[in-house]
Design a protein around this motif. Structure first.
Motif, PDB file in Angstrom:
ATOM      1  N   ALA A 123      -9.176 -59.124   3.611  1.00  0.00           N
ATOM      2  CA  ALA A 123      -9.620 -60.421   3.096  1.00  0.00           C
ATOM      3  C   ALA A 123      -8.419 -61.310   2.794  1.00  0.00           C
ATOM      4  O   ALA A 123      -8.414 -62.508   3.114  1.00  0.00           O
ATOM      5  CB  ALA A 123     -10.472 -60.230   1.852  1.00  0.00           C
ATOM      6  N   GLY A 124      -7.381 -60.707   2.208  1.00  0.00           N
ATOM      7  CA  GLY A 124      -6.172 -61.474   1.908  1.00  0.00           C
ATOM      8  C   GLY A 124      -5.508 -61.978   3.173  1.00  0.00           C
ATOM      9  O   GLY A 124      -5.120 -63.145   3.274  1.00  0.00           O
ATOM     10  N   LEU A 125      -5.408 -61.095   4.172  1.00  0.00           N
ATOM     11  CA  LEU A 125      -4.801 -61.494   5.444  1.00  0.00           C
ATOM     12  C   LEU A 125      -5.555 -62.667   6.053  1.00  0.00           C
ATOM     13  O   LEU A 125      -4.961 -63.629   6.560  1.00  0.00           O
ATOM     14  CB  LEU A 125      -4.823 -60.325   6.430  1.00  0.00           C
ATOM     15  CG  LEU A 125      -3.762 -59.243   6.265  1.00  0.00           C
ATOM     16  CD1 LEU A 125      -4.013 -58.129   7.280  1.00  0.00           C
ATOM     17  CD2 LEU A 125      -2.372 -59.831   6.468  1.00  0.00           C
ATOM     18  N   GLY A 128       0.159 -68.284  12.001  1.00  0.00           N
ATOM     19  CA  GLY A 128      -1.061 -68.069  11.218  1.00  0.00           C
ATOM     20  C   GLY A 128      -2.136 -67.397  12.037  1.00  0.00           C
ATOM     21  O   GLY A 128      -2.842 -66.510  11.553  1.00  0.00           O
ATOM     22  N   SER A 129      -2.256 -67.805  13.308  1.00  0.00           N
ATOM     23  CA  SER A 129      -3.317 -67.226  14.133  1.00  0.00           C
ATOM     24  C   SER A 129      -3.093 -65.725  14.298  1.00  0.00           C
ATOM     25  O   SER A 129      -4.042 -64.964  14.412  1.00  0.00           O
ATOM     26  CB  SER A 129      -3.381 -67.928  15.488  1.00  0.00           C
ATOM     27  OG  SER A 129      -2.254 -67.592  16.277  1.00  0.00           O
ATOM     28  N   TRP A 130      -1.803 -65.308  14.297  1.00  0.00           N
ATOM     29  CA  TRP A 130      -1.560 -63.869  14.424  1.00  0.00           C
ATOM     30  C   TRP A 130      -1.977 -63.125  13.158  1.00  0.00           C
ATOM     31  O   TRP A 130      -2.542 -62.040  13.227  1.00  0.00           O
ATOM     32  CB  TRP A 130      -0.068 -63.617  14.727  1.00  0.00           C
ATOM     33  CG  TRP A 130       0.367 -64.237  16.028  1.00  0.00           C
ATOM     34  CD1 TRP A 130      -0.448 -64.647  17.052  1.00  0.00           C
ATOM     35  CD2 TRP A 130       1.704 -64.538  16.428  1.00  0.00           C
ATOM     36  NE1 TRP A 130       0.290 -65.184  18.066  1.00  0.00           N
ATOM     37  CE2 TRP A 130       1.618 -65.128  17.727  1.00  0.00           C
ATOM     38  CE3 TRP A 130       2.948 -64.369  15.850  1.00  0.00           C
ATOM     39  CZ2 TRP A 130       2.734 -65.548  18.433  1.00  0.00           C
ATOM     40  CZ3 TRP A 130       4.072 -64.782  16.558  1.00  0.00           C
ATOM     41  CH2 TRP A 130       3.967 -65.369  17.834  1.00  0.00           C
ATOM     42  N   VAL A 131      -1.673 -63.744  12.008  1.00  0.00           N
ATOM     43  CA  VAL A 131      -2.088 -63.104  10.747  1.00  0.00           C
ATOM     44  C   VAL A 131      -3.605 -63.003  10.689  1.00  0.00           C
ATOM     45  O   VAL A 131      -4.179 -61.965  10.321  1.00  0.00           O
ATOM     46  CB  VAL A 131      -1.544 -63.901   9.544  1.00  0.00           C
ATOM     47  CG1 VAL A 131      -1.971 -63.247   8.243  1.00  0.00           C
ATOM     48  CG2 VAL A 131      -0.034 -64.041   9.627  1.00  0.00           C
ATOM     49  N   LEU A 132      -4.259 -64.109  11.076  1.00  0.00           N
ATOM     50  CA  LEU A 132      -5.724 -64.128  11.079  1.00  0.00           C
ATOM     51  C   LEU A 132      -6.263 -63.023  11.982  1.00  0.00           C
ATOM     52  O   LEU A 132      -7.173 -62.271  11.609  1.00  0.00           O
ATOM     53  CB  LEU A 132      -6.195 -65.504  11.557  1.00  0.00           C
ATOM     54  CG  LEU A 132      -7.685 -65.831  11.501  1.00  0.00           C
ATOM     55  CD1 LEU A 132      -8.233 -65.643  10.105  1.00  0.00           C
ATOM     56  CD2 LEU A 132      -7.924 -67.267  11.950  1.00  0.00           C
ATOM     57  N   ALA A 133      -5.679 -62.919  13.175  1.00  0.00           N
ATOM     58  CA  ALA A 133      -6.137 -61.889  14.116  1.00  0.00           C
ATOM     59  C   ALA A 133      -5.900 -60.497  13.537  1.00  0.00           C
ATOM     60  O   ALA A 133      -6.761 -59.608  13.661  1.00  0.00           O
ATOM     61  CB  ALA A 133      -5.408 -62.040  15.448  1.00  0.00           C
ATOM     62  N   LEU A 137      -6.297 -67.209  20.598  1.00  0.00           N
ATOM     63  CA  LEU A 137      -4.902 -66.787  20.454  1.00  0.00           C
ATOM     64  C   LEU A 137      -4.051 -67.334  21.593  1.00  0.00           C
ATOM     65  O   LEU A 137      -2.909 -67.736  21.386  1.00  0.00           O
ATOM     66  CB  LEU A 137      -4.822 -65.261  20.424  1.00  0.00           C
ATOM     67  CG  LEU A 137      -5.376 -64.600  19.156  1.00  0.00           C
ATOM     68  CD1 LEU A 137      -5.332 -63.090  19.293  1.00  0.00           C
ATOM     69  CD2 LEU A 137      -4.595 -65.051  17.935  1.00  0.00           C
ATOM     70  N   PHE A 138      -4.632 -67.372  22.794  1.00  0.00           N
ATOM     71  CA  PHE A 138      -3.895 -67.939  23.924  1.00  0.00           C
ATOM     72  C   PHE A 138      -3.635 -69.427  23.702  1.00  0.00           C
ATOM     73  O   PHE A 138      -2.555 -69.938  24.006  1.00  0.00           O
ATOM     74  CB  PHE A 138      -4.660 -67.738  25.237  1.00  0.00           C
ATOM     75  CG  PHE A 138      -4.533 -66.346  25.791  1.00  0.00           C
ATOM     76  CD1 PHE A 138      -3.280 -65.806  26.022  1.00  0.00           C
ATOM     77  CD2 PHE A 138      -5.655 -65.592  26.092  1.00  0.00           C
ATOM     78  CE1 PHE A 138      -3.143 -64.533  26.529  1.00  0.00           C
ATOM     79  CE2 PHE A 138      -5.528 -64.310  26.600  1.00  0.00           C
ATOM     80  CZ  PHE A 138      -4.276 -63.776  26.812  1.00  0.00           C
ATOM     81  N   ILE A 139      -4.654 -70.113  23.180  1.00  0.00           N
ATOM     82  CA  ILE A 139      -4.480 -71.552  22.918  1.00  0.00           C
ATOM     83  C   ILE A 139      -3.310 -71.757  21.960  1.00  0.00           C
ATOM     84  O   ILE A 139      -2.411 -72.561  22.193  1.00  0.00           O
ATOM     85  CB  ILE A 139      -5.771 -72.145  22.308  1.00  0.00           C
ATOM     86  CG1 ILE A 139      -6.907 -72.097  23.322  1.00  0.00           C
ATOM     87  CG2 ILE A 139      -5.526 -73.580  21.842  1.00  0.00           C
ATOM     88  CD1 ILE A 139      -8.258 -72.503  22.748  1.00  0.00           C
ATOM     89  N   ARG A 140      -3.306 -70.970  20.881  1.00  0.00           N
ATOM     90  CA  ARG A 140      -2.243 -71.128  19.889  1.00  0.00           C
ATOM     91  C   ARG A 140      -0.885 -70.742  20.481  1.00  0.00           C
ATOM     92  O   ARG A 140       0.138 -71.332  20.155  1.00  0.00           O
ATOM     93  CB  ARG A 140      -2.517 -70.279  18.651  1.00  0.00           C
ATOM     94  CG  ARG A 140      -3.501 -70.804  17.633  1.00  0.00           C
ATOM     95  CD  ARG A 140      -3.393 -72.265  17.295  1.00  0.00           C
ATOM     96  NE  ARG A 140      -2.036 -72.772  17.166  1.00  0.00           N
ATOM     97  CZ  ARG A 140      -1.709 -74.045  17.282  1.00  0.00           C
ATOM     98  NH1 ARG A 140      -2.629 -74.944  17.525  1.00  0.00           N
ATOM     99  NH2 ARG A 140      -0.470 -74.442  17.147  1.00  0.00           N
TER     100      ARG A 140
END
Lengths: 129, 561, 227
Positions: free
Chosen positions: B424-426, B467-472, B50-53
């Motif tokens: 799963a959708g997230l 996207g990385s936030w949604v994934l997290a 998350l930091f990288i993104r």
């Protein structure tokens, strides 16, 4: 109990194999003393492979062991060969493509122009507006 | 099967002392120990991602400078590859499930199994201790000669990788022997669950490839210590040889990551399509084929490293071959679903996601195997996107599917199905939002491993960060409802999905310490769903009332007493 | 674990509770050992690959440098290791035929041979160190011994040969030392009468390990000393 199935290698066989191993060692040393040129390495390696096979088959009793253990061992050996051969595809042929090309871009262009002048071909379609 | 499992002895309650956990020889408990530690590693390395993104959200320096960025992506890579993806499925789910799927009381060498766990923990701690010693910023591949020149912290990283590799070898040896020697009567090779086949092929790779990283690390040590001149060009060594050594292990390691994922997907697709796996033998043997072919292609990582053109050509050709067995699997899964009747439960959602994401990752992999294309795309974000589609879209998605699938067996509890589907959708949306833009930025030339980038890539990078936030969010939601289910979840039945493998059909809701009351005798294949009606007709839990339906968990489960 | 319920009267003491029979336990241990041996082979394979790569690049340097290694000492060590392999194989034989005293004697002989191997290796190493033949950047051959002018061997890439020599024989020697440790433990157990034709798994699998150590040397000897 099923231990009765375990193969017991007779002492005589073990000693015979030992004698064979010592003999092969003597042969490989002897062969190395004579310079056989390009045959040096193949001969030394062949003898080593025969010796290793004797140890594996008789001393380690793979001959009478579960066949799966032999498969395990052979797969390991095959992977060593794969590792070696595919690495050598690189290292033994390193630099087979030069990093630089003879000539300059201008020379290439001139050559192309000369070819085009010799054989103009069909008139190129002008690019659409 | 005892109908009331709550009062009987099971593997969790037979001894509750801390010591009984830390010194346990029970494969199920060792699996749970792995689950705890590996989850922590995943959390840590995920936060680094998350930091990288976040740094990449805009061009220029946002939250960290180049130096910090280099260190963070390096630690992210090392932890994710060696301490998370490689052990995740075999060590957690494999340990928990394998002996039960075989009808065995335990793995062949339980003490070795525990040793393997502690080696893993030790190795991970050694890697982390590198952070105390100094900076690590060479990327997870620690290529020579950079790794020869930088500070001593690299010693700890490589030492940790070495120790974790040893853990991996022991697990591999253990699993191969277990699968060969510990199968229940009647459980022939053709009746094995496909997860077992995939763990088997994984173990083959672990045993054959991992020792080479050991000797590579040893040579790297000696290069630093004595200057032996094997890898160091300044001393007449060859740094490309290091890359050969490194990738002889690390490319097969990719299959250590993905093969067990294939196995989980086979289980999920079989169970939730209520149909025997189409082309079972091909799916099983293609795992073995991938294990062997996977050892022949490492040189495709060296296309621009200066290896000979001959080697590049050979490796490029061999790389295409991997597509065949992989394609066989995907086709067979799709046909199985086509013939079956699909039940879209949470684990199955992950299987479907896997098919989509892994196919994208696989196809881009074939693209990258093409020599001229790779030279264009090498070290760009296209590569980053490709391997995240394989590693996350393949391995992590399958691991999540497997975790949801076996959760009721591990904990005896049911998670919230609705939240499961939302998560799963997230994850699906978040994952694609994060990594698909990277295909585009990469093919347009954005190089990997830089903290900064030209302004033209800004919008796509922003998308990726969102996207990385949604994934997290999806990941934290999963962690939340799974932990919640531990305390407040409804009790699962012994076989809540109506599966046909032994860990479901022949154990209690929570298995007893040695798994089975008596050794099961197997008379059918792992996916003979056409027999399900007969198999379940005497079940008091009513699992097989309609063999074409996965039992409804919400009605099935009872509140915890 | 409820040990009382799993151990029945007819289960021998050495049989672990998760195995069905002694045979299963023996086969599992043996297969595990073979797999472990494969990992050992692949560990060494890296060194063999490094050797081959550099040998193909610098063949003259390698055959020239090999002259500095004394084939008589290498040959002696070959014979010693082969003999130790024989005694191990004999040991397994005696375990299978319940001849405890002979088993113990065979294993002690094995340890003695292994010790001789290490002693010879020690003299080889110190002989090289005395003339500045070290692995890596410290490679600085000087002086004369055994009819060799060591300074003449200070040529480019000779250091690589000796680095590989020291790493290969060093890792191999480490395995010999581990073998000595393992056999010492086995001898103690054998002396206490732990092994019989019913149960001799540790003797067998340690023996397998020892034979592999021998096999590695069978390849190291010609590659390093002879060609």
């Amino acid at each position: 109990m099923a231990h009765a199935e375990h193969h017991i290698t007779p002492k005589k066989t073990l000693i015979q194999v030992f004698v064979a191993l010592i003999t092969l060692t003597a042969i490989t040393v002897f062969a190395a003393q004579m310079d056989l040129g390009p045959l040096n390495v193949p001969i030394a390696l062949s003898i080593a492979i025969v010796k290793a096979s004797l140890v594996v088959v008789i001393f380690m009793a793979l001959k009478h062991d579960n066949r799966m253990n032999a498969v395990v061992f052979l797969v390991g050996a095959v992977f060593v060969v794969v590792f070696l051969v595919l690495t050598l595809f690189d290292t033994a042929y390193r630099g087979d493509l030069p990093n630089t090309v003879e000539g300059t871009i201008m020379e290439e262009q001139a050559e192309q122009d000369a070819l085009r002048a010799r054989d103009p071909g069909p008139t190129p379609v002008p690019p659409s507006q | 099967m005892s109908a009331d499992a709550s009062t009987s002895v099971n593997y969790l309650n037979h001894d509750r002392s801390i010591k009984s956990w830390l010194l346990t020889l029970d494969h199920k408990r060792i699996g749970i120990l792995y689950l705890v530690v590996i989850s922590l590693v995943f959390l840590g390395a995920g936060i680094l991602a998350l930091f990288i993104r976040l740094e990449q959200i805009a061009p220029g320096q946002d939250i960290m400078g180049p130096d910090a960025y280099n260190q963070i992506f390096t630690i992210h890579g090392v932890l994710m590859v060696f301490a998370f993806i490689i052990p995740a499925i075999p060590a957690i789910l494999g340990n928990f499930v394998l002996p039960m799927q075989l009808g065995a009381k335990d793995v062949a060498f339980p003490r070795l199994n525990l040793l393997s766990f502690y080696l893993y923990v030790g190795g991970a701690l050694i890697v982390l201790s590198a952070l105390l010693v100094g900076r690590i910023d060479g990327g997870w591949t620690f290529y020579a000669p950079y790794s020869i020149r930088v500070g001593d912290s690299i010693l700890f990283v490589t030492m940790g990788v070495f120790v974790m590799g040893f853990s991996s070898i022991l697990t591999g040896v253990n699993f191969i022997v277990t699968i060969h020697k510990m199968r229940a009567p009647g459980l022939t090779w053709n009746r094995l669950p496909l997860f077992v086949w995939s763990l088997y092929s994984t173990a083959i790779v672990q045993v054959l490839a991992t020792p080479v990283i050991g000797i590579t690390v040893l040579l790297l040590f000696l290069e630093r210590l004595l200057g032996i001149g094997i890898f160091d060009p300044a001393l007449g060594g060859d740094p490309v040889l290091f890359q050969h050594f490194f990738w002889f292990y690390s490319h097969p390691a990719v299959y250590v990551m993905i093969l067990p994922a294939f196995g989980i997907i086979s289980e999920l697709i079989g169970t939730f399509s209520r149909h025997r796996i189409f082309g079972y033998r091909f799916v099983a043997l293609s795992s073995i084929a991938i294990a062997f072919l996977g050892a022949l292609v490492w040189g495709h990582h060296l296309f621009v490293a200066g290896q000979s053109a001959l080697a590049s050509t050979v490796f490029s050709l061999l790389t295409f071959l991997i597509g065949i067995p992989t394609g066989v699997k995907v086709v067979n899964w799709v046909v199985t679903m086509h013939q079956g009747s699909i039940q879209l439960r949470t684990p199955m959602l992950y299987a479907l996601m896997f098919l989509i994401l892994f196919s994208i990752g696989g196809f881009t992999g074939i693209m990258l195997g093409v020599l001229p294309i790779d030279i264009h795309l090498h070290d760009t974000y296209f590569i980053v996107a490709h391997f995240h589609y394989v590693m996350v879209g393949g391995n992590v998605i399958a691991a999540l599917g497997g975790l949801h699938y076996w959760w009721p067996k591990i904990t005896g509890k049911i998670f919230n199905e609705t939240l499961g589907r939302i998560a799963a959708g997230l994850i699906f949306v978040g994952f694609n939002l994060t990594f698909f833009p990277q295909f585009i930025t990469g093919s347009r030339g954005m190089p990997r491993r830089y903290y900064d980038y030209p302004v033209e890539f800004e919008s796509l990078n922003q998308l990726s960060t969102y996207g990385s936030w949604v994934l997290a969010a999806g990941m934290f939601l999963i962690a939340g409802y799974l932990l919640h289910s531990l305390f407040k979840g409804k009790k699962a039945s012994a076989n809540p999905w109506g599966s046909l493998t032994l860990e479901w059909t022949h154990t209690n809701r929570l298995p007893i310490p040695h798994n089975f009351e008596r050794t099961p005798i197997v008379t059918r294949g792992a996916y003979d769903f056409h027999l399900a009606k007969d198999l379940f007709k005497d079940e008091p839990s009513g699992n097989g009332v309609d063999s074409h339906q996965v039992p409804d968990l919400e009605q099935e489960g009872r509140p915890e007493a | 674990m409820a040990e009382a319920s799993t151990v029945t009267a007819d289960r021998p003491k050495h049989l672990h509770p998760h195995f069905v029979s002694s045979e299963q336990q023996f086969d599992a241990a043996k297969m595990g050992m073979w797999l472990f041996l494969v990992t050992e082979i692949l560990l060494f394979s890296g060194l063999f690959v490094a050797y081959t790569v550099f040998r193909i690049w610098y063949p003259e340097v390698f055959s020239h440098s090999a002259e500095l290694l004394d084939w008589r000492l290498g040959g002696l060590n070959t014979i010693v290791l082969l003999a130790s392999s024989l005694t191990v194989a004999m040991g397994v034989h005696y375990a299978q035929t319940n001849e405890r005293k002979k088993l113990v004697r065979a294993l002690i002989l094995t340890i003695c041979f292994a010790a001789v191997f290490m002693i010879v290796k020690y003299f080889e190493y110190t002989g090289k160190f005395a003339h500045g033949v070290f692995p890596g950047v410290n490679f600085d051959p000087h002086g004369t011994a055994g009819g060799h002018d060591y300074a003449a061997y200070n040529i480019p890439f000779a250091a690589q040969f000796f680095s590989i020599y020291f790493v290969m024989t060093g890792v191999h020697g480490l395995h010999v030392l581990i073998g000595i440790g393992l056999f010492s433990w086995i001898v103690i157990r054998a002396n206490k009468g732990h092994f019989s034709s019913e149960y001799y798994t540790p003797v067998e699998i340690t023996g397998l390990y020892w034979h592999l150590v021998d096999i590695i040397w069978i390849f190291l000897f010609p590659l390093l000393y002879l060609i």
